[in-house]
Structure formats: structure tokens, C-alpha cells
Write an enzyme that holds these catalytic residues in place. Structure first.
Site, PDB file in Angstrom:
ATOM      1  N   LYS A 155      -4.618   6.848  -2.011  1.00 18.11           N
ATOM      2  CA  LYS A 155      -3.382   6.094  -1.769  1.00 18.11           C
ATOM      3  C   LYS A 155      -3.428   5.193  -0.530  1.00 18.11           C
ATOM      4  O   LYS A 155      -3.289   3.911  -0.443  1.00 18.11           O
ATOM      5  CB  LYS A 155      -2.258   6.767  -1.784  1.00 18.11           C
ATOM      6  CG  LYS A 155      -0.768   6.123  -1.630  1.00 18.11           C
ATOM      7  CD  LYS A 155      -0.354   6.101   0.000  1.00 18.11           C
ATOM      8  CE  LYS A 155       0.613   4.963   0.132  1.00 18.11           C
ATOM      9  NZ  LYS A 155       1.038   5.120   1.673  1.00 18.11           N
ATOM     10  N   ASP A 178       2.397   5.474  -4.723  1.00 19.33           N
ATOM     11  CA  ASP A 178       3.129   6.258  -3.546  1.00 19.33           C
ATOM     12  C   ASP A 178       4.133   7.066  -4.399  1.00 19.33           C
ATOM     13  O   ASP A 178       4.154   6.999  -5.521  1.00 19.33           O
ATOM     14  CB  ASP A 178       3.543   5.390  -2.590  1.00 19.33           C
ATOM     15  CG  ASP A 178       4.472   4.389  -2.925  1.00 19.33           C
ATOM     16  OD1 ASP A 178       4.883   4.362  -4.014  1.00 19.33           O
ATOM     17  OD2 ASP A 178       4.793   3.331  -2.278  1.00 19.33           O
TER      18      ASP A 178
END
Length: 213
Positions: free
Chosen positions: A117, A136
Site C-alpha cells: 500500500k 487502503d
DNA sequence: CTCCCGATAT
DNA sequence: ATATCAGGAG
């Protein structure tokens, strides 16, 4: 891919492209992104505004007193881990990468505190290299509610989205899903009445079928 | 799966 | 009071 979802979201959020994390170079974006774990961008920007005046380069973080660095980021959560991650990242950048933040997924995820991420945020927004989709908690929640993803782990959801959309849409896709998650498709009390996607949303249709809302 | 562990909205 | 927030490591 579901082209219509993208069209509707682009119409709804015409100005979203780019992170909300304020930064001027890759080191600043890396630091800001590490700080942003489980933390709102508003809070991160508040901290980095002062932080970036004191620490101007990877050398500054690498040579800092760790307790002092931690104190400088005290108002974000997990500040002890994050302080250590930032310092160790900068030491690796100096020792192993000639002083520059690495610009590939493979190298970025070797840095402490950096997983896919965080790496995707840095690659996409600092280097313009899109190697994946930023997943996310907003992207996870929204894409699952919409029915774009069925898995529950980050990496698997990222793979589902990468398969469902062409690469040239990955960057805008994550920005749009994040914006929609923050403004409309919230974790608590989602504003389904205001949602332009509600007629193609699994979660909404299910709720309506069950008579809730 | 647990730990990390502050600010904010509800 | 407590759930949740642009997660990642062990």
C-alpha cells in the site's frame, strides 16, 4: 471492467487526482505515507508541516536522535514504531540506494514500515510509476460494498481490482474510491441516499431488500 | 492473530 | 465511552 462506475465517479469527483499528503519530493512522501498508517491525512499534514522544516533530507532523519524524532511525530498514533521505521528507511536509502528513494515495488517493500500500500502511494505519486492499485481501508470497504471485490485481504483485493480495470485507470481508480469512501461511502452511517453508485451497489441493494434504510 | 497506541467523530 | 482512522511487523 465496470467502466460505468469509473465514469460516474469521475463525474462526481473531477478534481481528485493525487495524494492529499503534502510533499515536495520522494523522501517527504515516503515519510508522510509511513505516518499515515491508521491516521487521517489531515493529522499527517499537520505534523509534517513542522517536521519538514526541521528534517530536510534523508541524512537528517538518519542522523537524528531517535527519541527526539519520535517526539516530533508524537501526535500521530504508533509514533514509536513509525519513528523507528522512518529512521531505518532513511539509513537504508543512504547505505543501499545511494541517497535516493528506490523507485520499484521490489525495492520499496524491503524498507521497514513499507508494504504494497505504502509502496504504491510512493510509486504512483512521487515517480509516476503505476505498478498496482493503492488499497487502503477505504478502497477495501468501498470495493467490497460495490461488489468490485470479494476477497478480504489487501493483496487479494488489489489483484481483483488490477484484473478488473486496465492499468491506465489504476491511479485514478484508487483516488476515486478513496474520495468516495471518505465523503459518501463511510464506514459508519454511509450516505447511500447521496451515492451516485447506489443502483449498482451490492451493499445498498441488499440493505434495501432487507428493508433497512 | 496480536501489538503498536493518538486524535477525532459519534 | 468507543469505534475508527490513507497499515505494517512479528
Amino acid at each position: 471492467m465496470d467502466a460505468h462506475i469509473l465514469t460516474l465517479l469521475k463525474r462526481e469527483y473531477p478534481e481528485v487526482r493525487g495524494t492529499a499528503l503534502r510533499h515536495r519530493n520522494p523522501v517527504e512522501l515516503l515519510v508522510a505515507t509511513i505516518l499515515s498508517a491508521q491516521t487521517t491525512d489531515v493529522q499527517v499534514n499537520k505534523v509534517t508541516e513542522k517536521l519538514f522544516k526541521k528534517y530536510r533530507s534523508a541524512e537528517d532523519y538518519a542522523g537524528a536522535d531517535l527519541e527526539e524524532l519520535r517526539n516530533d511525530i508524537r501526535s500521530v498514533n504508533f509514533y514509536r514504531n513509525k519513528g523507528r521505521f522512518i529512521q531505518e528507511c532513511c539509513r537504508m536509502i543512504l547505505n543501499d540506494y545511494g541517497g535516493s528513494v528506490p523507485d520499484s515495488m521490489e525495492e520499496l517493500v524491503k524498507l521497514p514500515g513499507v508494504n504494497r500500500k505504502t509502496a504504491n502511494v510512493v510509486l504512483t505519486n512521487a515517480f509516476g510509476k503505476v505498478e498496482g492499485v493503492v488499497v487502503d481501508t477505504h478502497v477495501m470497504r468501498v470495493s467490497r460494498r460495490l461488489g468490485l471485490a470479494t476477497e478480504s485481504k489487501r493483496e487479494k483485493i488489489e489483484r481483483e481490482l488490477m484484473n478488473a480495470f486496465p492499468r491506465e485507470e489504476w491511479a485514478i481508480l484508487s483516488d476515486l474510491l478513496i474520495a468516495h469512501g471518505r465523503r459518501v461511502c463511510r464506514a459508519r452511517n454511509p450516505r447511500c441516499e447521496e451515492c451516485v453508485l447506489r443502483e449498482r451497489c451490492l451493499h445498498y441493494r441488499k440493505m434495501r431488500a432487507e428493508g433497512k434504510e
